[in-house]
Design a protein around this motif. Structure first.
Motif, PDB file in Angstrom:
ATOM      1  N   LEU A  18      -0.221  18.667  10.128  1.00 27.32           N
ATOM      2  CA  LEU A  18       0.195  18.936  11.493  1.00 27.32           C
ATOM      3  C   LEU A  18       1.336  17.994  11.863  1.00 27.32           C
ATOM      4  O   LEU A  18       1.273  16.800  11.572  1.00 27.32           O
ATOM      5  N   LEU A  19       2.351  18.522  12.478  1.00 26.87           N
ATOM      6  CA  LEU A  19       3.468  17.711  12.950  1.00 26.87           C
ATOM      7  C   LEU A  19       3.212  17.391  14.412  1.00 26.87           C
ATOM      8  O   LEU A  19       3.553  18.172  15.306  1.00 26.87           O
ATOM      9  N   ASP A  20       2.582  16.247  14.672  1.00 24.63           N
ATOM     10  CA  ASP A  20       2.164  15.928  16.031  1.00 24.63           C
ATOM     11  C   ASP A  20       3.325  15.766  17.005  1.00 24.63           C
ATOM     12  O   ASP A  20       3.156  15.913  18.207  1.00 24.63           O
ATOM     13  N   GLU A  21       4.522  15.504  16.499  1.00 22.24           N
ATOM     14  CA  GLU A  21       5.684  15.389  17.378  1.00 22.24           C
ATOM     15  C   GLU A  21       6.154  16.747  17.891  1.00 22.24           C
ATOM     16  O   GLU A  21       7.055  16.820  18.723  1.00 22.24           O
ATOM     17  N   THR A  22       5.524  17.825  17.427  1.00 21.93           N
ATOM     18  CA  THR A  22       5.906  19.172  17.860  1.00 21.93           C
ATOM     19  C   THR A  22       4.919  19.774  18.847  1.00 21.93           C
ATOM     20  O   THR A  22       5.033  20.956  19.169  1.00 21.93           O
ATOM     21  N   THR A  23       3.974  19.018  19.347  1.00 21.36           N
ATOM     22  CA  THR A  23       2.968  19.584  20.247  1.00 21.36           C
ATOM     23  C   THR A  23       3.585  19.998  21.571  1.00 21.36           C
ATOM     24  O   THR A  23       4.477  19.339  22.103  1.00 21.36           O
ATOM     25  N   GLY A  24       3.094  21.113  22.084  1.00 23.91           N
ATOM     26  CA  GLY A  24       3.546  21.622  23.371  1.00 23.91           C
ATOM     27  C   GLY A  24       2.478  22.498  23.992  1.00 23.91           C
ATOM     28  O   GLY A  24       1.582  22.987  23.306  1.00 23.91           O
ATOM     29  N   TYR A  25       2.576  22.699  25.290  1.00 26.30           N
ATOM     30  CA  TYR A  25       1.582  23.515  25.990  1.00 26.30           C
ATOM     31  C   TYR A  25       1.771  25.011  25.739  1.00 26.30           C
ATOM     32  O   TYR A  25       0.872  25.794  25.977  1.00 26.30           O
TER      33      TYR A  25
END
Length: 80
Positions: A18-25
């Protein structure tokens, strides 16, 4: 004790990370961040080819093995 649940979208690499820097709502927010990450990983040629076309860039990333996943974050809040 109270639990708060948040659901995010995140990009998963072809290797399953998982690329945690890509999280979004939502998907737009997620891909807005993820495009830069994928461009860095895939190279400048990929970025130049897709930077003006949102839909084609998502399809191209999917063909390379990148996938959108939903991530649930549960936060436990201790109350009095």
């Amino acid at each position: 004790m109270t639990k708060r649940l948040d659901v995010f979208w995140c990009l998963k690499t072809p290797g399953g990370h998982l690329l945690d820097e890509t999280t979004g709502y939502n998907l737009d927010e997620c891909w807005g961040k993820a495009f830069n990450v994928v461009s860095h990983l895939e190279g400048e040629k990929w970025a130049r080819k897709y930077w003006k076309n949102w839909v084609k860039s998502i399809r191209a990333a999917n063909k390379l093995g990148y996938k959108f996943v939903r991530v649930k974050l549960v936060e436990v809040i201790n109350g009095r």
